[in-house]
Design a protein around this motif. Structure first.
Motif, short mmCIF file in Angstrom:
data_model
loop_
_atom_site.label_atom_id
_atom_site.label_comp_id
_atom_site.label_asym_id
_atom_site.label_seq_id
_atom_site.Cartn_x
_atom_site.Cartn_y
_atom_site.Cartn_z
N LEU A 1 3.00 2.29 -9.63
CA LEU A 1 3.93 2.80 -8.63
C LEU A 1 5.37 2.84 -9.09
CD1 LEU A 1 2.66 1.18 -5.30
CD2 LEU A 1 2.02 3.34 -6.34
N PHE A 2 5.79 1.86 -9.87
CA PHE A 2 7.19 1.82 -10.25
C PHE A 2 7.37 1.04 -11.54
CE2 PHE A 2 6.93 -2.45 -8.81
CZ PHE A 2 6.33 -2.44 -7.56
N PHE B 1 3.71 7.28 -1.36
CA PHE B 1 3.29 7.12 0.03
C PHE B 1 4.46 7.43 0.94
CE2 PHE B 1 0.78 4.14 -2.56
CZ PHE B 1 -0.49 4.62 -2.29
N ASN B 2 4.14 7.84 2.17
CA ASN B 2 5.19 8.24 3.09
C ASN B 2 5.52 7.18 4.14
OD1 ASN B 2 2.78 8.54 4.55
ND2 ASN B 2 3.68 10.11 5.85
N ALA B 3 4.92 6.00 4.02
CA ALA B 3 5.18 4.93 4.98
C ALA B 3 4.91 3.59 4.32
CB ALA B 3 4.30 5.08 6.22
N VAL B 4 5.52 2.56 4.88
CA VAL B 4 5.31 1.20 4.37
C VAL B 4 5.35 0.24 5.55
CG1 VAL B 4 7.78 0.74 3.94
CG2 VAL B 4 6.03 -0.50 2.63
N GLU B 5 4.54 -0.82 5.46
CA GLU B 5 4.63 -1.91 6.42
C GLU B 5 5.44 -3.03 5.78
OE1 GLU B 5 1.19 -3.41 8.90
OE2 GLU B 5 1.60 -5.23 7.71
N ILE B 6 6.56 -3.36 6.40
CA ILE B 6 7.45 -4.42 5.89
C ILE B 6 7.04 -5.74 6.52
CG2 ILE B 6 9.82 -5.25 5.74
CD1 ILE B 6 9.40 -2.81 4.07
N ARG C 1 -7.92 6.33 -2.46
CA ARG C 1 -9.33 6.63 -2.30
C ARG C 1 -9.60 7.13 -0.87
NH1 ARG C 1 -13.31 4.93 -5.54
NH2 ARG C 1 -11.94 3.39 -6.50
N PHE C 2 -8.99 6.48 0.10
CA PHE C 2 -9.18 6.88 1.49
C PHE C 2 -8.56 8.26 1.75
CE2 PHE C 2 -8.24 6.18 6.17
CZ PHE C 2 -9.56 6.34 6.56
N MET C 3 -7.40 8.50 1.18
CA MET C 3 -6.77 9.81 1.32
C MET C 3 -7.65 10.90 0.73
SD MET C 3 -2.93 8.50 0.37
CE MET C 3 -2.07 10.06 0.47
N ASP C 4 -8.28 10.61 -0.40
CA ASP C 4 -9.18 11.59 -1.02
C ASP C 4 -10.37 11.88 -0.12
OD1 ASP C 4 -7.54 11.77 -3.24
OD2 ASP C 4 -8.72 10.37 -4.47
N ILE C 5 -10.94 10.83 0.48
CA ILE C 5 -12.08 11.00 1.37
C ILE C 5 -11.71 11.90 2.55
CG2 ILE C 5 -13.56 9.79 3.02
CD1 ILE C 5 -13.58 7.44 1.02
N LEU C 6 -10.51 11.74 3.06
CA LEU C 6 -10.05 12.54 4.19
C LEU C 6 -9.66 13.95 3.79
CD1 LEU C 6 -7.84 9.93 6.07
CD2 LEU C 6 -10.07 10.80 6.79
N GLY C 7 -9.63 14.22 2.48
CA GLY C 7 -9.24 15.54 2.03
C GLY C 7 -7.75 15.75 1.99
N LEU C 8 -6.99 14.66 1.97
CA LEU C 8 -5.54 14.75 1.90
C LEU C 8 -5.09 14.73 0.45
CD1 LEU C 8 -4.67 12.15 4.67
CD2 LEU C 8 -4.73 14.63 4.90
N PRO C 9 -4.24 15.64 0.02
CA PRO C 9 -3.71 15.58 -1.34
C PRO C 9 -3.03 14.25 -1.58
CG PRO C 9 -3.14 17.65 -0.29
CD PRO C 9 -3.70 16.76 0.79
N SER C 10 -3.28 13.64 -2.71
CA SER C 10 -2.68 12.34 -3.01
C SER C 10 -2.15 12.35 -4.43
CB SER C 10 -3.70 11.21 -2.84
OG SER C 10 -4.82 11.43 -3.67
N PRO C 11 -1.02 11.68 -4.66
CA PRO C 11 -0.44 11.66 -5.99
C PRO C 11 -1.28 10.84 -6.96
CG PRO C 11 0.75 10.17 -4.56
CD PRO C 11 -0.22 10.91 -3.69
#
Length: 330
Positions: free
Chosen positions: A43-44, A68-73, A306-316
């Motif tokens: 990631l960094f 990612f477009n969100a984070v839980e702090i 992996r979950f984003m891929d399953i949902l069909g969402l483009p992922s970096p």
């Protein structure tokens, strides 16, 4: 029946997906935290010239936001951050990034000395309505103001032994502080799982957060038709115009956080099918926040992707193969 909604949208930039129109909910997915050391390769990377903890955190956050477009702090659970820190979070992220932040434990668990874990029994009766508690909660919400539209939700996580006998106290607390920010409440004791709880939250527009705390032997597979146990994902009730889902796994069940220890695909596919089915039933939900922790499968960035891929969402693409290759499941 408890319900949940997930939506699909168009890609605007790497890792961010918004609804194609107002009728379809947007998806905000990320991790619990943004600076876990084991994520540095994927990631960094921190430039050797960056000095100081705050500048390093800002650098990590900006790199994280490319994936990612969100984070839980979670750090806010241990204390209220400075307003300068919150401004730095806002400045380090693009306009479409969302922060979900945890309410301080002094509010949800009672006063907790530094260095002491928050008590599972929770605060004493009446604690939520004490003036000092309300002042702390309001001060916390005020400190978050620099986030502006980047504030997704405030997670109010109560301890495992906080029971439904205190339903009236919770309702009064939400009435006192719930107008300052979108709230998501996590209730862990079995006594809360009644229609009365759903009504309290729904009447106040407060989200009923859902968590998958499955131990490894369950997270490796989809729940069977006979049902799920206490830690597995419960039914989900939409009580607000957003949903909040946490894939946490059993706490500290995996020591090595540099790779996925097993293939969680079947469990994630079960989630995807469950959520797709419920989507059509809840058109009022405009956004869903979903966060993965390392304890779920061992390496949260890979599991989330992996979950984003399953949902069909483009992922970096992650920058390292080490966390993703099935041959490394152990």
């Amino acid at each position: 029946m408890f319900r949940c909604v997930f939506g699909f949208g168009t890609r605007v930039r790497a890792g961010w997906f918004v609804a194609e129109n107002q009728k379809r909910p947007s998806w905000c997915i990320g991790l619990v935290g943004f600076s876990c050391p084991e994520w540095s390769k994927s990631l960094f990377t921190v430039d050797a010239g960056i000095r100081g903890r705050s500048r390093g955190d800002t650098h990590r956050l900006s790199k994280y936001a490319a994936h990612f477009n969100a984070v839980e702090i979670n750090t806010t659970f241990y204390g209220i951050p400075s307003i300068d820190t919150v401004r730095a979070w806002a400045d380090a992220t693009p306009a479409d990034f969302r922060f979900c932040v945890k309410m301080p434990r002094d509010v949800t668990h009672g006063p907790t000395p530094q260095g002491v874990l928050a008590a599972a029994d929770g605060p004493p009766p009446g604690h939520l309505l004490r003036e000092e508690t309300l002042v702390t909660a309001r001060r916390f919400l005020q400190v978050l103001q620099p986030l502006g539209g980047k504030l997704g939700a405030v997670l109010v996580q109560f301890p495992p032994k906080f029971m439904a006998q205190r339903r009236d106290e919770l309702a009064a607390f939400l009435d006192r502080v719930g107008r300052g920010a979108p709230l998501a409440v996590e209730l862990r004791h079995d006594s809360w799982w009644t229609p009365e709880t759903g009504a309290i939250l729904h009447d106040r527009g407060v989200c009923w957060a859902a968590t998958d705390e499955s131990p490894r032997h369950e997270a490796e597979r989809a729940p069977d038709a006979s049902g799920v146990d206490r830690r597995a994902p419960r039914h989900i009730t939409p009580t607000a115009d957003f949903l909040y889902i946490r894939w946490l796994g059993k706490h500290d069940q995996l020591d090595d956080r540099s790779k996925e220890h097993f293939d969680p695909t079947s469990r994630l596919r079960w989630w995807a099918e469950r959520l797709r089915t419920i989507l059509d039933r809840n058109p009022q939900v405009r956004v869903v926040y979903g966060f993965f922790d390392n304890d779920f499968a061992g390496y949260a960035p890979a599991t989330a992707r992996r979950f984003m891929d399953i949902l069909g969402l483009p992922s970096p693409k992650l920058d390292t193969r080490a966390a993703d290759e099935p041959t490394l499941f152990g």
